[in-house]
Design a protein around this motif. Structure first.
Motif, PDB file in Angstrom:
ATOM      1  N   ARG A 198       0.810  -1.224   0.000  1.00 56.97           N
ATOM      2  CA  ARG A 198       0.000   0.000   0.000  1.00 56.97           C
ATOM      3  C   ARG A 198       0.841   1.270   0.000  1.00 56.97           C
ATOM      4  NH1 ARG A 198      -4.383  -0.538   4.563  1.00 56.97           N
ATOM      5  NH2 ARG A 198      -4.539   1.680   4.117  1.00 56.97           N
ATOM      6  N   PHE A 199       2.039   1.211   0.598  1.00 57.47           N
ATOM      7  CA  PHE A 199       2.794   2.452   0.780  1.00 57.47           C
ATOM      8  C   PHE A 199       4.197   2.429   0.177  1.00 57.47           C
ATOM      9  CE2 PHE A 199      -0.266   2.138   4.282  1.00 57.47           C
ATOM     10  CZ  PHE A 199      -0.999   3.275   4.022  1.00 57.47           C
ATOM     11  N   GLU A 200       4.586   1.289  -0.378  1.00 55.91           N
ATOM     12  CA  GLU A 200       5.887   1.148  -1.037  1.00 55.91           C
ATOM     13  C   GLU A 200       7.057   1.553  -0.139  1.00 55.91           C
ATOM     14  OE1 GLU A 200       5.490   3.232  -4.744  1.00 55.91           O
ATOM     15  OE2 GLU A 200       4.103   1.746  -5.531  1.00 55.91           O
ATOM     16  N   ILE A 201       7.001   1.091   1.116  1.00 53.88           N
ATOM     17  CA  ILE A 201       8.133   1.256   2.032  1.00 53.88           C
ATOM     18  C   ILE A 201       8.454  -0.095   2.647  1.00 53.88           C
ATOM     19  CG2 ILE A 201       7.575   3.673   2.574  1.00 53.88           C
ATOM     20  CD1 ILE A 201       6.625   2.638   5.361  1.00 53.88           C
ATOM     21  N   SER A 202       9.674  -0.224   3.151  1.00 53.54           N
ATOM     22  CA  SER A 202      10.080  -1.468   3.804  1.00 53.54           C
ATOM     23  C   SER A 202       9.659  -1.448   5.272  1.00 53.54           C
ATOM     24  CB  SER A 202      11.600  -1.624   3.718  1.00 53.54           C
ATOM     25  OG  SER A 202      12.232  -0.649   4.542  1.00 53.54           O
ATOM     26  N   VAL A 203       9.728  -2.609   5.908  1.00 51.87           N
ATOM     27  CA  VAL A 203       9.441  -2.687   7.343  1.00 51.87           C
ATOM     28  C   VAL A 203      10.423  -1.809   8.115  1.00 51.87           C
ATOM     29  CG1 VAL A 203       9.444  -4.218   9.360  1.00 51.87           C
ATOM     30  CG2 VAL A 203       8.375  -4.960   7.249  1.00 51.87           C
ATOM     31  N   GLU A 204      11.682  -1.814   7.704  1.00 50.75           N
ATOM     32  CA  GLU A 204      12.675  -0.983   8.397  1.00 50.75           C
ATOM     33  C   GLU A 204      12.334   0.497   8.269  1.00 50.75           C
ATOM     34  OE1 GLU A 204      14.838  -2.033  10.633  1.00 50.75           O
ATOM     35  OE2 GLU A 204      13.982  -3.991  10.177  1.00 50.75           O
ATOM     36  N   GLN A 205      11.882   0.914   7.097  1.00 45.37           N
ATOM     37  CA  GLN A 205      11.469   2.305   6.930  1.00 45.37           C
ATOM     38  C   GLN A 205      10.256   2.611   7.817  1.00 45.37           C
ATOM     39  OE1 GLN A 205      11.084   2.214   2.639  1.00 45.37           O
ATOM     40  NE2 GLN A 205      12.882   3.537   2.410  1.00 45.37           N
ATOM     41  N   PHE A 206       9.336   1.668   7.900  1.00 44.42           N
ATOM     42  CA  PHE A 206       8.191   1.822   8.798  1.00 44.42           C
ATOM     43  C   PHE A 206       8.673   2.033  10.229  1.00 44.42           C
ATOM     44  CE2 PHE A 206       5.624  -0.457  11.940  1.00 44.42           C
ATOM     45  CZ  PHE A 206       4.478   0.322  11.944  1.00 44.42           C
ATOM     46  N   HIS A 207       9.636   1.221  10.666  1.00 44.02           N
ATOM     47  CA  HIS A 207      10.131   1.336  12.047  1.00 44.02           C
ATOM     48  C   HIS A 207      10.863   2.663  12.276  1.00 44.02           C
ATOM     49  CE1 HIS A 207       8.667  -2.388  13.610  1.00 44.02           C
ATOM     50  NE2 HIS A 207       9.207  -3.062  12.612  1.00 44.02           N
ATOM     51  N   ILE A 208      11.526   3.162  11.270  1.00 48.09           N
ATOM     52  CA  ILE A 208      12.170   4.481  11.401  1.00 48.09           C
ATOM     53  C   ILE A 208      11.097   5.550  11.630  1.00 48.09           C
ATOM     54  CG2 ILE A 208      13.441   6.280  10.151  1.00 48.09           C
ATOM     55  CD1 ILE A 208      15.049   3.939   8.839  1.00 48.09           C
ATOM     56  N   LEU A 209      10.033   5.496  10.848  1.00 53.12           N
ATOM     57  CA  LEU A 209       8.937   6.448  11.037  1.00 53.12           C
ATOM     58  C   LEU A 209       8.353   6.325  12.444  1.00 53.12           C
ATOM     59  CD1 LEU A 209       7.074   6.013   7.615  1.00 53.12           C
ATOM     60  CD2 LEU A 209       8.586   7.903   8.288  1.00 53.12           C
ATOM     61  N   ARG A 210       8.184   5.092  12.888  1.00 48.02           N
ATOM     62  CA  ARG A 210       7.637   4.833  14.226  1.00 48.02           C
ATOM     63  C   ARG A 210       8.546   5.407  15.307  1.00 48.02           C
ATOM     64  NH1 ARG A 210       7.983   0.853  17.942  1.00 48.02           N
ATOM     65  NH2 ARG A 210       9.493  -0.282  16.717  1.00 48.02           N
ATOM     66  N   HIS A 211       9.856   5.228  15.156  1.00 51.35           N
ATOM     67  CA  HIS A 211      10.814   5.755  16.135  1.00 51.35           C
ATOM     68  C   HIS A 211      10.802   7.283  16.151  1.00 51.35           C
ATOM     69  CE1 HIS A 211      13.070   2.396  17.920  1.00 51.35           C
ATOM     70  NE2 HIS A 211      12.720   1.744  16.820  1.00 51.35           N
ATOM     71  N   ILE A 212      10.655   7.894  14.999  1.00 52.11           N
ATOM     72  CA  ILE A 212      10.585   9.360  14.956  1.00 52.11           C
ATOM     73  C   ILE A 212       9.333   9.831  15.689  1.00 52.11           C
ATOM     74  CG2 ILE A 212      10.291  11.378  13.459  1.00 52.11           C
ATOM     75  CD1 ILE A 212      12.111   9.896  11.416  1.00 52.11           C
ATOM     76  N   ARG A 213       8.233   9.160  15.450  1.00 54.37           N
ATOM     77  CA  ARG A 213       6.995   9.533  16.144  1.00 54.37           C
ATOM     78  C   ARG A 213       7.155   9.389  17.662  1.00 54.37           C
ATOM     79  NH1 ARG A 213       1.052   7.226  14.743  1.00 54.37           N
ATOM     80  NH2 ARG A 213       1.030   8.897  13.227  1.00 54.37           N
ATOM     81  N   ALA A 248      15.921   8.362   1.937  1.00 54.55           N
ATOM     82  CA  ALA A 248      14.869   7.731   1.134  1.00 54.55           C
ATOM     83  C   ALA A 248      13.486   8.171   1.620  1.00 54.55           C
ATOM     84  CB  ALA A 248      14.998   6.210   1.195  1.00 54.55           C
ATOM     85  N   LEU A 249      13.319   8.282   2.944  1.00 51.47           N
ATOM     86  CA  LEU A 249      12.029   8.697   3.499  1.00 51.47           C
ATOM     87  C   LEU A 249      11.766  10.183   3.270  1.00 51.47           C
ATOM     88  CD1 LEU A 249      12.133   6.531   6.717  1.00 51.47           C
ATOM     89  CD2 LEU A 249      10.563   6.256   4.790  1.00 51.47           C
ATOM     90  N   VAL A 250      12.820  10.990   3.266  1.00 54.41           N
ATOM     91  CA  VAL A 250      12.677  12.406   2.936  1.00 54.41           C
ATOM     92  C   VAL A 250      12.242  12.531   1.479  1.00 54.41           C
ATOM     93  CG1 VAL A 250      13.955  14.566   2.575  1.00 54.41           C
ATOM     94  CG2 VAL A 250      14.280  13.277   4.696  1.00 54.41           C
ATOM     95  N   ASN A 251      12.874  11.760   0.600  1.00 56.62           N
ATOM     96  CA  ASN A 251      12.531  11.796  -0.832  1.00 56.62           C
ATOM     97  C   ASN A 251      11.096  11.351  -1.098  1.00 56.62           C
ATOM     98  OD1 ASN A 251      15.074  12.743  -1.474  1.00 56.62           O
ATOM     99  ND2 ASN A 251      15.878  10.702  -1.935  1.00 56.62           N
ATOM    100  N   LYS A 252      10.556  10.492  -0.226  1.00 55.26           N
ATOM    101  CA  LYS A 252       9.168  10.051  -0.369  1.00 55.26           C
ATOM    102  C   LYS A 252       8.188  11.044   0.260  1.00 55.26           C
ATOM    103  CE  LYS A 252      10.087   5.070  -0.391  1.00 55.26           C
ATOM    104  NZ  LYS A 252       9.311   4.542  -1.508  1.00 55.26           N
ATOM    105  N   GLY A 253       8.718  12.084   0.904  1.00 56.79           N
ATOM    106  CA  GLY A 253       7.859  13.088   1.513  1.00 56.79           C
ATOM    107  C   GLY A 253       7.274  12.675   2.853  1.00 56.79           C
ATOM    108  N   LEU A 254       7.901  11.707   3.512  1.00 61.67           N
ATOM    109  CA  LEU A 254       7.374  11.208   4.783  1.00 61.67           C
ATOM    110  C   LEU A 254       8.065  11.830   6.004  1.00 61.67           C
ATOM    111  CD1 LEU A 254       7.097   7.470   3.698  1.00 61.67           C
ATOM    112  CD2 LEU A 254       5.260   9.187   3.803  1.00 61.67           C
ATOM    113  N   ILE A 255       9.262  12.396   5.775  1.00 62.89           N
ATOM    114  CA  ILE A 255      10.046  13.031   6.839  1.00 62.89           C
ATOM    115  C   ILE A 255      10.554  14.362   6.308  1.00 62.89           C
ATOM    116  CG2 ILE A 255      12.156  12.897   8.240  1.00 62.89           C
ATOM    117  CD1 ILE A 255      12.073   9.897   8.024  1.00 62.89           C
ATOM    118  N   VAL A 256      10.678  15.329   7.205  1.00 63.96           N
ATOM    119  CA  VAL A 256      11.360  16.584   6.869  1.00 63.96           C
ATOM    120  C   VAL A 256      12.501  16.774   7.856  1.00 63.96           C
ATOM    121  CG1 VAL A 256       9.419  17.770   5.789  1.00 63.96           C
ATOM    122  CG2 VAL A 256       9.761  17.978   8.241  1.00 63.96           C
ATOM    123  N   ARG A 257      13.542  17.418   7.360  1.00 70.09           N
ATOM    124  CA  ARG A 257      14.676  17.796   8.210  1.00 70.09           C
ATOM    125  C   ARG A 257      14.532  19.278   8.531  1.00 70.09           C
ATOM    126  NH1 ARG A 257      17.793  14.729   4.173  1.00 70.09           N
ATOM    127  NH2 ARG A 257      18.723  12.939   5.206  1.00 70.09           N
TER     128      ARG A 257
END
Length: 152
Positions: free
Chosen positions: A41-56, A82-91
């Motif tokens: 559904r979102f074209e991300i890996s489990v590791e990318q998901f966990h990175i997003l979760r850790h940021i939250r 990669a997550l910044v390029n997908k628009g899911l994270i900002v620096r």
């Protein structure tokens, strides 16, 4: 050693054996479900998901994430890019120290996490639905206890 020590030791052994028979395989099923949702559904890996979760959860820098995930800073930086390029994270530069870059989820990153969590919650509720109220309360109590033991 008296008989009650033997019984306690036997129960402890059975509890540990049950843990290893149940928790890791169930967690693998959950991870597989998350992997499927994240990838399909979102074209991300489990590791990318966990990175997003850790940021939250409050890890707001590459260093924090690398330490939490026990990987190198360069590897984490690449994953974050990669997550910044997908628009899911900002620096964003830290206003107190411009050398420190903070990571934040975008609206899309938050929406993605919400969707994965909600889908996984629904899926897990289907799995647990056959349990009766007493069994569910026992499960909740066991999880509460396991959570308390994390700080021991």
């Amino acid at each position: 050693m008296d008989a009650s020590d033997d019984r306690n030791s036997d129960q402890l052994r059975r509890a540990v054996d049950a843990f290893w028979e149940i928790i890791p395989p169930f967690w693998h099923r959950v991870r597989a479900h998350i992997r499927q949702i994240a990838a399909e559904r979102f074209e991300i890996s489990v590791e990318q998901f966990h990175i997003l979760r850790h940021i939250r959860r409050g890890d707001s820098s590459i260093s924090d994430l690398a330490q939490s995930k026990n990987i190198s800073r360069p590897a984490m930086s690449q994953a974050v890019n990669a997550l910044v390029n997908k628009g899911l994270i900002v620096r964003t530069p830290n206003p107190r120290d411009r050398r420190h870059i903070q990571l934040e989820l975008t609206e899309a990153g938050n929406a993605l996490l919400d969707a994965v969590f909600e889908d996984t919650r629904r899926w897990m509720m289907e799995i647990l639905a056959p349990l009766n109220g007493e069994e569910l309360q026992t499960l909740i109590s066991a999880m509460d206890f396991l959570n308390k033991t994390q700080s021991v």
